[in-house]
Design an enzyme around this catalytic site. Sequence first.
Site, PDB file in Angstrom:
ATOM      1  N   ALA A  36       0.102 -55.357 -46.837  1.00 53.21           N
ATOM      2  CA  ALA A  36      -0.189 -54.840 -45.488  1.00 53.21           C
ATOM      3  C   ALA A  36      -1.685 -54.609 -45.270  1.00 53.21           C
ATOM      4  O   ALA A  36      -2.160 -54.601 -44.145  1.00 53.21           O
ATOM      5  CB  ALA A  36       0.576 -53.538 -45.264  1.00 53.21           C
ATOM      6  N   VAL A 135      19.543 -57.625 -36.929  1.00 52.43           N
ATOM      7  CA  VAL A 135      20.396 -58.822 -37.009  1.00 52.43           C
ATOM      8  C   VAL A 135      20.482 -59.302 -38.460  1.00 52.43           C
ATOM      9  O   VAL A 135      19.465 -59.626 -39.080  1.00 52.43           O
ATOM     10  CB  VAL A 135      19.844 -59.960 -36.112  1.00 52.43           C
ATOM     11  CG1 VAL A 135      20.771 -61.171 -36.170  1.00 52.43           C
ATOM     12  CG2 VAL A 135      19.682 -59.483 -34.674  1.00 52.43           C
ATOM     13  N   LYS A 208      24.440 -58.631 -32.000  1.00 51.63           N
ATOM     14  CA  LYS A 208      23.489 -59.453 -32.764  1.00 51.63           C
ATOM     15  C   LYS A 208      23.343 -60.841 -32.137  1.00 51.63           C
ATOM     16  O   LYS A 208      22.229 -61.380 -32.046  1.00 51.63           O
ATOM     17  CB  LYS A 208      23.956 -59.561 -34.222  1.00 51.63           C
ATOM     18  CG  LYS A 208      23.958 -58.211 -34.942  1.00 51.63           C
ATOM     19  CD  LYS A 208      24.762 -58.271 -36.229  1.00 51.63           C
ATOM     20  CE  LYS A 208      24.837 -56.922 -36.936  1.00 51.63           C
ATOM     21  NZ  LYS A 208      25.832 -56.863 -38.002  1.00 51.63           N
TER      22      LYS A 208
HETATM   23  N1  HSE Z   1      28.755 -53.050 -39.743  1.00 58.63           N
HETATM   24  C1  HSE Z   1      27.935 -54.207 -39.889  1.00 58.63           C
HETATM   25  C2  HSE Z   1      28.637 -55.236 -40.755  1.00 58.63           C
HETATM   26  C3  HSE Z   1      26.584 -53.940 -40.476  1.00 58.63           C
HETATM   27  O1  HSE Z   1      29.758 -55.017 -41.190  1.00 58.63           O
HETATM   28  O2  HSE Z   1      28.064 -56.293 -40.961  1.00 58.63           O
HETATM   29  C4  HSE Z   1      25.665 -53.299 -39.500  1.00 58.63           C
HETATM   30  O3  HSE Z   1      25.564 -54.036 -38.329  1.00 58.63           O
END
Ligand code: HSE
Length: 439
Positions: A36, A135, A208
């Site tokens: 960084a 994501v 996502k």
């Molecule tokens: N609950 C999500 C999953 C992880 O099972 O992939 C966090 O978004």
Amino acid sequence: MNSIHPVNVGLLGIGTVGGGAYTVLARNAEEIARRAGRPIKVSIVADRDIKRARSLVGCSCQVTDDPFVVVGDPAVDVVVELIGGYTAARELVMRAIENGKHVVTANKALLALYGNEIFAAAQQKGVIVAFEAAVAGGVPIIKALREGLAANRIEWAAGIINGTTNFILSEMREKGLPFAEVLSEAQRLGYAEADPTFDIEGIDAAHKATLIAAIAFGIPVQFDKAHVEGITKLEAIDIRYAGQLGYRIKLLGIAKCRQDGVELRVHPALVPEKRLIANVEGAMNAVLVKGDAIGLTLYYGKGAGAEPTASAVIADLVDVTRAATIDPDNRVPHLAFQADQLRDLVILPIEEAETAFYLRLTVEDKPGVLADITRIMANEEISIDAMLQKEPEEDEGTADIIMLTHVCREKQANAAIGRIEALSSVRNSVTKIRLENLQ
Ligand code: HSE
């Protein structure tokens, strides 16, 4: 390096991911500072459980139970929001931006619903809102889409972006068990939450997929227009038949750019088992991206968990540290494309989606039934790719018919299904699962 003024992080929430971020920042402090250019240090933590927070951080930083103290703290350069949810998180993130602080968040729900207002406020204030952890957890898919693939026209992305449902589907396939039984087991083992609604109904994956679509195609975030189906209605028999035909069923988040608009959908889908992504099992995540120049690329890794998610949070902190002194107009734009260059592409209704289908129905086992069905398919201009006839274990005199179609519009498939269900020889409603070849 240690004499250089550190970047001060205000941590909102020191639960699983916050704790992981704190640990990894401390463990890899030297390596991170070398990357960084400055040390990155947690200077204040807010958590409802102040005792637990204190036990985790010792005397290394200030601890409070009031998150507004963190976002208002003049010493804080970057706020890391890990409390989740919409209401308090939205207010805190907006307040942090107003106060001129950069924000790193793992909150996909917040960004999928309120991203447009949050990014606009950040743009105006000249601060960064980074969201790699939102994501696919630790998988650097945001970085890849926004920067690594910047030369490409992204054609589509399709991902296994929810580990809980992928774990459940893997178990259903391997053990031949029904959904409800596997879900209970997953909850007992801690793979699924006590209230698993967001995961099993596809909502988390849709948050996502919404973010993927926005940065892949340069469009605003539009969660409300996503088509969302979870895995709760999936039957073990379809997983079995799909396997016999050479496919696995996965919950996919799909963002596809067409001439006439964008497909944004989350649903279970058959995927040919010879594809790498079909072999992503357990709680792992994977995203396939097709760019016009590069062709297919695949990103794989852990989509949840303390340190995998912390990995993405800290990568964002390093980015923020490097980019903080850059003129805001020259930074990587929040949604990959310059804010005034976002496109107003329509999100297509699911009836307009173009995909292949798996159809299963139970019919009376007598002459002419198949002919009636194939005639309906032909009249709706749907081409059949494969067909399987099976004798059900319990219902004598009937047959299960499984058809795989070539790609057609969803509304064509729906019209054919309506006409097939109206046949007197058809015993039950048709099970329809989409099929994606992912080529
Ligand atoms: N609950 C999500 C999953 C992880 O099972 O992939 C966090 O978004």
